[in-house]
Design an enzyme around this catalytic site. Structure first.
Site, mmCIF file in Angstrom:
data_model
loop_
_atom_site.group_PDB
_atom_site.id
_atom_site.type_symbol
_atom_site.label_atom_id
_atom_site.label_comp_id
_atom_site.label_asym_id
_atom_site.label_seq_id
_atom_site.Cartn_x
_atom_site.Cartn_y
_atom_site.Cartn_z
ATOM 1 N N GLY A 46 38.602 24.250 83.058
ATOM 2 C CA GLY A 46 38.633 23.386 84.118
ATOM 3 C C GLY A 46 39.324 22.091 83.587
ATOM 4 N N GLU A 50 37.225 23.436 78.004
ATOM 5 C CA GLU A 50 37.593 24.893 78.016
ATOM 6 C C GLU A 50 36.040 25.600 77.806
ATOM 7 O OE1 GLU A 50 39.863 25.526 74.586
ATOM 8 O OE2 GLU A 50 41.674 25.284 75.478
ATOM 9 N N VAL A 51 35.969 26.779 78.314
ATOM 10 C CA VAL A 51 34.637 27.553 78.395
ATOM 11 C C VAL A 51 34.788 28.589 77.517
ATOM 12 C CG1 VAL A 51 32.547 28.467 79.649
ATOM 13 C CG2 VAL A 51 33.743 26.453 80.420
ATOM 14 N N LYS A 64 30.759 25.480 76.715
ATOM 15 C CA LYS A 64 31.717 24.362 77.270
ATOM 16 C C LYS A 64 32.071 23.454 76.353
ATOM 17 C CE LYS A 64 32.169 21.905 81.454
ATOM 18 N NZ LYS A 64 31.581 21.660 82.719
ATOM 19 N N ASP A 166 31.100 18.306 93.485
ATOM 20 C CA ASP A 166 32.273 19.480 93.328
ATOM 21 C C ASP A 166 32.092 20.638 93.442
ATOM 22 O OD1 ASP A 166 34.893 19.565 92.403
ATOM 23 O OD2 ASP A 166 34.627 19.521 90.122
#
Ligand code: ADP
Ligand code: MG
Ligand code: MG
Length: 347
Positions: A46, A50-51, A64, A166
């Protein structure tokens, strides 16, 4: 997708830990969590990091890993999970958060439950089709999560009201069992009716432009009014409802290929100016497919969706109303013949 790999991203024990970025986050803290997590496979990326799918204490978890410039986002998301009573089936379950580092090197992680089906966006793009029952269930569960966030719980421990800021299909995850949970609280703000404060006081333009409500695009939103922030969430939620309806199979019609809202008019990462021209000046909204109006259930969802994306923010349905509407639809659908027919043809 990257090759599965195993690695520890953390420095060895014995070093002095500090947040390193001068953001005011105190010196650290728990090093056990960071040392215990194994990163196995990258599953998502995202704006903030990073996940990874990882393993922690013999369980699959999502890790995450925030970019080192995103300490504020890590701190905000961690503190919301840690300080607010956030246990709800339809909100991503938090397990732990950790920060460690030396000198200029900082590692910030947030560990949550792992959901192998990924985001609603990925699910809708990859799944063959949804039945009407699946569609209502996914949307009802997402609405329950959003209504939980939006609602203050006065008690001990209580929970402030939260505006997500969001909402989009990439920030909603699909759990096995066909229900959703709301994720990515990195931009969320809290509101307590006790002091009437919104914390932190949010900038107007923040989030994902494609999903910005008209009042964000034309700068008329009052960021000091909490209700205005939840009304903007409802507009974005309506776009998610539209994305989900695309993949719904109804009698005598094929589902439409998945696409992002406004994809015909707005390229990747559209500018605020372009979105303002589409959404405010041309009053454009995603197209309502005619076949959605052939079933009373999907027609009811369409009506709810269009009420949520109205230009006038105060005219939109609240998340509680949307939850109730979808609950009624879900209940009536379960009792209906359509449910039986869907089960019979196993579609
Ligand atoms: P960002 O704040 O950087 O946008 P997110 O929290 O939205 O990060 O996560 C980015 C992506 O990673 C999501 O869109 C999703 O595809 C994936 N993801 C996030 N959390 C999980 C999870 N718990 N289980 C499975 N996939 C996840
Ligand atoms: Mg995200
Ligand atoms: Mg985020």
């Amino acid at each position: 997708q990257q090759e599965p790999m195993t690695q520890s991203l953390y420095s060895p024990p014995g070093l002095e830990f500090s947040s390193g970025s001068g953001s005011g986050v105190p010196k650290i803290v728990q090093r056990t969590i960071a040392k215990e997590v194994c990163h196995l496979q990258a599953v998502g990326r995202g704006r903030f990091g990073e996940v990874w799918r990882g393993e922690w204490r013999h369980e699959d978890v999502a890790v995450k890993v925030f970019y080192s410039t995103e300490e504020a986002s890590w701190a905000r998301e961690s503190s919301i999970y840690e300080q607010c009573l956030m246990r709800h089936e339809n909100v991503l379950a938090f397990l732990a958060s950790d920060i460690c580092g030396t000198g200029g090197w900082t590692q910030m992680v947030l560990i949550t439950e792992y959901h192998p089906l990924g985001s609603l966006h990925d699910f809708l793009s990859q799944q063959p089709v949804l039945t009407l029952g699946n569609t209502i269930r996914l949307l009802f569960s997402a609405a329950k999560g959003l209504a939980f966030l939006h609602t203050e719980i006065c008690g001990s421990p209580g929970k402030p009201a939260l505006a997500h800021r969001d909402i989009k299909s990439r920030n909603i995850l699909v759990k096995t069992g066909g229900v959703c949970c709301i994720a990515d609280l990195g931009l969320a703000v809290r509101y307590s009716s006790i002091n009437g404060m919104i914390d932190p006081s949010p900038p107007l333009v923040q989030g994902t432009k494609r999903y910005f409500a008209p009042e964000i695009l034309d700068s008329s939103l009052d960021t000091r009014c909490f209700e205005s922030l939840t009304q903007a969430d409802m507009y974005a939620f309506a776009l998610v409802v539209w994305e989900t309806l695309l993949r719904c199979r109804l009698p005598d019609s094929d589902p439409v290929p998945y696409r992002l809202p406004f994809s015909e008019h707005a390229p990747n990462d559209p500018s605020v100016e372009l979105m303002q021209s589409l959404v405010c000046e041309q009053a454009l909204r995603p197209t309502v497919c005619q076949h959605w109006l052939t079933s009373s259930y999907s027609s009811a969802v369409v009506e709810m969706m269009t009420e949520c994306w109205q230009h006038r923010a105060s005219a939109r349905l609240t998340s509680l109303r949307v939850k109730k509407c979808l609950r009624d639809l879900d209940e009536s659908f379960r009792r209906s013949d359509v449910q039986g027919a869907e089960a019979d043809c196993n579609c």
